[in-house]
Write an enzyme that holds these catalytic residues in place. Structure first.
Site, PDB file in Angstrom:
ATOM      1  N   ASN A   1      34.168  38.350  39.401  1.00 58.37           N
ATOM      2  CA  ASN A   1      35.184  39.146  38.719  1.00 58.37           C
ATOM      3  C   ASN A   1      34.815  40.622  38.620  1.00 58.37           C
ATOM      4  O   ASN A   1      35.643  41.439  38.255  1.00 58.37           O
ATOM      5  CB  ASN A   1      35.411  38.620  37.299  1.00 58.37           C
ATOM      6  CG  ASN A   1      36.123  37.303  37.272  1.00 58.37           C
ATOM      7  OD1 ASN A   1      36.351  36.708  38.316  1.00 58.37           O
ATOM      8  ND2 ASN A   1      36.470  36.821  36.099  1.00 58.37           N
ATOM      9  N   ASN A  61      33.972  39.288  29.350  1.00 56.53           N
ATOM     10  CA  ASN A  61      35.391  38.928  29.433  1.00 56.53           C
ATOM     11  C   ASN A  61      35.560  37.488  28.962  1.00 56.53           C
ATOM     12  O   ASN A  61      34.820  36.604  29.397  1.00 56.53           O
ATOM     13  CB  ASN A  61      35.833  39.082  30.886  1.00 56.53           C
ATOM     14  CG  ASN A  61      37.303  38.801  31.140  1.00 56.53           C
ATOM     15  OD1 ASN A  61      37.709  38.579  32.273  1.00 56.53           O
ATOM     16  ND2 ASN A  61      38.136  38.819  30.121  1.00 56.53           N
ATOM     17  N   ARG A 141      35.059  30.330  44.598  1.00 58.94           N
ATOM     18  CA  ARG A 141      35.079  29.688  43.284  1.00 58.94           C
ATOM     19  C   ARG A 141      35.151  28.164  43.388  1.00 58.94           C
ATOM     20  O   ARG A 141      34.534  27.457  42.598  1.00 58.94           O
ATOM     21  CB  ARG A 141      36.262  30.215  42.471  1.00 58.94           C
ATOM     22  CG  ARG A 141      36.023  31.633  41.964  1.00 58.94           C
ATOM     23  CD  ARG A 141      37.228  32.156  41.207  1.00 58.94           C
ATOM     24  NE  ARG A 141      36.854  33.353  40.488  1.00 58.94           N
ATOM     25  CZ  ARG A 141      36.396  33.373  39.233  1.00 58.94           C
ATOM     26  NH1 ARG A 141      36.261  32.251  38.566  1.00 58.94           N
ATOM     27  NH2 ARG A 141      36.078  34.510  38.653  1.00 58.94           N
ATOM     28  N   HIS A 208      44.648  38.358  32.150  1.00 61.21           N
ATOM     29  CA  HIS A 208      43.372  38.102  31.488  1.00 61.21           C
ATOM     30  C   HIS A 208      42.220  38.908  32.084  1.00 61.21           C
ATOM     31  O   HIS A 208      41.156  38.985  31.502  1.00 61.21           O
ATOM     32  CB  HIS A 208      43.073  36.599  31.593  1.00 61.21           C
ATOM     33  CG  HIS A 208      42.010  36.101  30.677  1.00 61.21           C
ATOM     34  ND1 HIS A 208      41.975  36.394  29.327  1.00 61.21           N
ATOM     35  CD2 HIS A 208      40.911  35.308  30.905  1.00 61.21           C
ATOM     36  CE1 HIS A 208      40.928  35.811  28.768  1.00 61.21           C
ATOM     37  NE2 HIS A 208      40.269  35.164  29.701  1.00 61.21           N
ATOM     38  N   TRP A 209      42.439  39.500  33.268  1.00 64.59           N
ATOM     39  CA  TRP A 209      41.376  40.219  33.972  1.00 64.59           C
ATOM     40  C   TRP A 209      41.725  41.701  34.107  1.00 64.59           C
ATOM     41  O   TRP A 209      42.127  42.163  35.178  1.00 64.59           O
ATOM     42  CB  TRP A 209      41.152  39.616  35.360  1.00 64.59           C
ATOM     43  CG  TRP A 209      40.544  38.250  35.345  1.00 64.59           C
ATOM     44  CD1 TRP A 209      39.935  37.614  34.305  1.00 64.59           C
ATOM     45  CD2 TRP A 209      40.490  37.339  36.455  1.00 64.59           C
ATOM     46  NE1 TRP A 209      39.507  36.372  34.679  1.00 64.59           N
ATOM     47  CE2 TRP A 209      39.829  36.176  35.986  1.00 64.59           C
ATOM     48  CE3 TRP A 209      40.922  37.398  37.771  1.00 64.59           C
ATOM     49  CZ2 TRP A 209      39.606  35.078  36.815  1.00 64.59           C
ATOM     50  CZ3 TRP A 209      40.702  36.308  38.597  1.00 64.59           C
ATOM     51  CH2 TRP A 209      40.047  35.170  38.119  1.00 64.59           C
TER      52      TRP A 209
END
Length: 229
Positions: A1, A61, A141, A208-209
Site C-alpha cells: 500500500n 492505516n 496479495r 480507505h486508502w
C-alpha cells in the site's frame, strides 16, 4: 500500500522502515496466538527496541493506525509523531462489523483463502475508484493470503481507545476519506475532540486508502508535517 509513498519520504531525507506485521506479508504467521491489539503492540515495541530506534514517527492505516495509537498510548517515550489514515480503535467492534467493506471481507474470507477474483471483490471496496487495482497487485496479495493463519481475523480484537485519546501528547496528522466503507469517517471527530495536538485532512471521492488514491497530496502533506510539525 505504500509503494508510492516511502520512496518520496526517503528522497526527502527520512529513514523508512516498512514493517510486515506478524500474520501478514512475509513475517511469521503463528497459528497459536490471538491476533489482538496487545499482541501487535508488543510485537511493534519489541521491534523498536531490537533495532534500538530513537523516537519514531509511526504511520498507520486502519489496523496499522490502531496499532500506532496503541504504541503511542502504552509506550509514549518511543513515539515522536503519529500519521494516521482512517485508523481503527476508535469505535466498538460491532460498529466496524456493520461496515460494508468488513462485512464483505469476512464473508469472502470465510469461503477460504482468497484468490485473485476474491481479492478484487474485497479490495475494490477499499477504493473510491477501483480502476487503480492492477492484476499484479491482486496477484501479489492473493499469494500472501493463502499463507495467512485461519484465526487471523477471528481473533483480531481491537478495543475502543477513545477514552484514552486524551493521554496522547505527540503531534498527530490524520487523513480520512468520506467514501470509506471500512472505518466510519466520523471517528475523525473523536480524535480531534480529544487530542489538542491533532489535525485531520478529510477528502471526498476517497475510500480507505488515502495514500493510494491521493498520493501526491498525502506525500506532500506528510513531508511538510515531518519538517515543520
Amino acid at each position: 500500500n505504500f509503494k508510492g509513498n516511502y520512496p518520496e519520504f526517503a528522497d526527502a531525507g527520512y529513514r523508512n522502515i516498512v514493517l510486515d506485521l506478524p500474520g501478514f506479508g512475509r513475517s511469521d504467521k503463528p497459528d497459536d496466538v490471538n491476533y489482538d491489539l496487545a499482541f501487535f503492540v508488543t510485537a511493534l515495541n519489541g521491534f523498536i527496541n531490537a533495532l534500538d530506534l530513537p523516537k519514531v514517527t509511526l504511520l498507520g492505516n486502519s489496523l496499522g493506525g490502531a496499532i500506532a495509537l496503541g504504541q503511542a498510548l502504552d509506550y509514549p517515550d518511543t513515539v515522536e509523531r503519529l500519521i494516521l489514515m482512517a485508523p481503527g480503535g476508535v469505535e466498538e467492534r460491532e460498529t466496524y462489523f456493520q461496515m460494508e467493506g468488513i462485512v464483505r471481507m469476512v464473508e469472502v474470507y470465510s469461503r477460504g483463502p482468497m484468490g485473485v477474483d476474491q481479492m478484487r471483490e474485497v479490495m475494490s471496496l477499499q477504493l473510491f475508484d477501483s480502476a487503480v487495482l492492477s492484476d499484479d497487485i491482486l496477484a501479489e496479495r492473493a499469494a500472501v493470503a493463502v499463507t495467512q493463519p485461519a484465526n487471523l481475523f477471528s481473533t483480531m480484537m481491537v478495543p475502543n481507545m477513545t477514552e484514552r485519546l486524551g493521554e496522547l501528547n505527540c503531534p498527530v496528522l490524520g487523513f480520512w476519506g468520506t467514501n470509506d466503507k471500512f472505518n466510519p469517517h466520523q471517528g475523525m471527530h473523536k480524535i480531534l475532540n480529544n487530542v489538542p495536538t491533532a489535525r485531520f485532512i478529510m477528502l471526498n471521492r476517497c475510500g480507505h486508502w488515502v495514500q493510494v488514491e491521493h498520493q501526491r497530496l498525502f506525500n506532500s502533506s506528510c513531508i511538510d508535517f515531518l519538517q515543520h510539525g
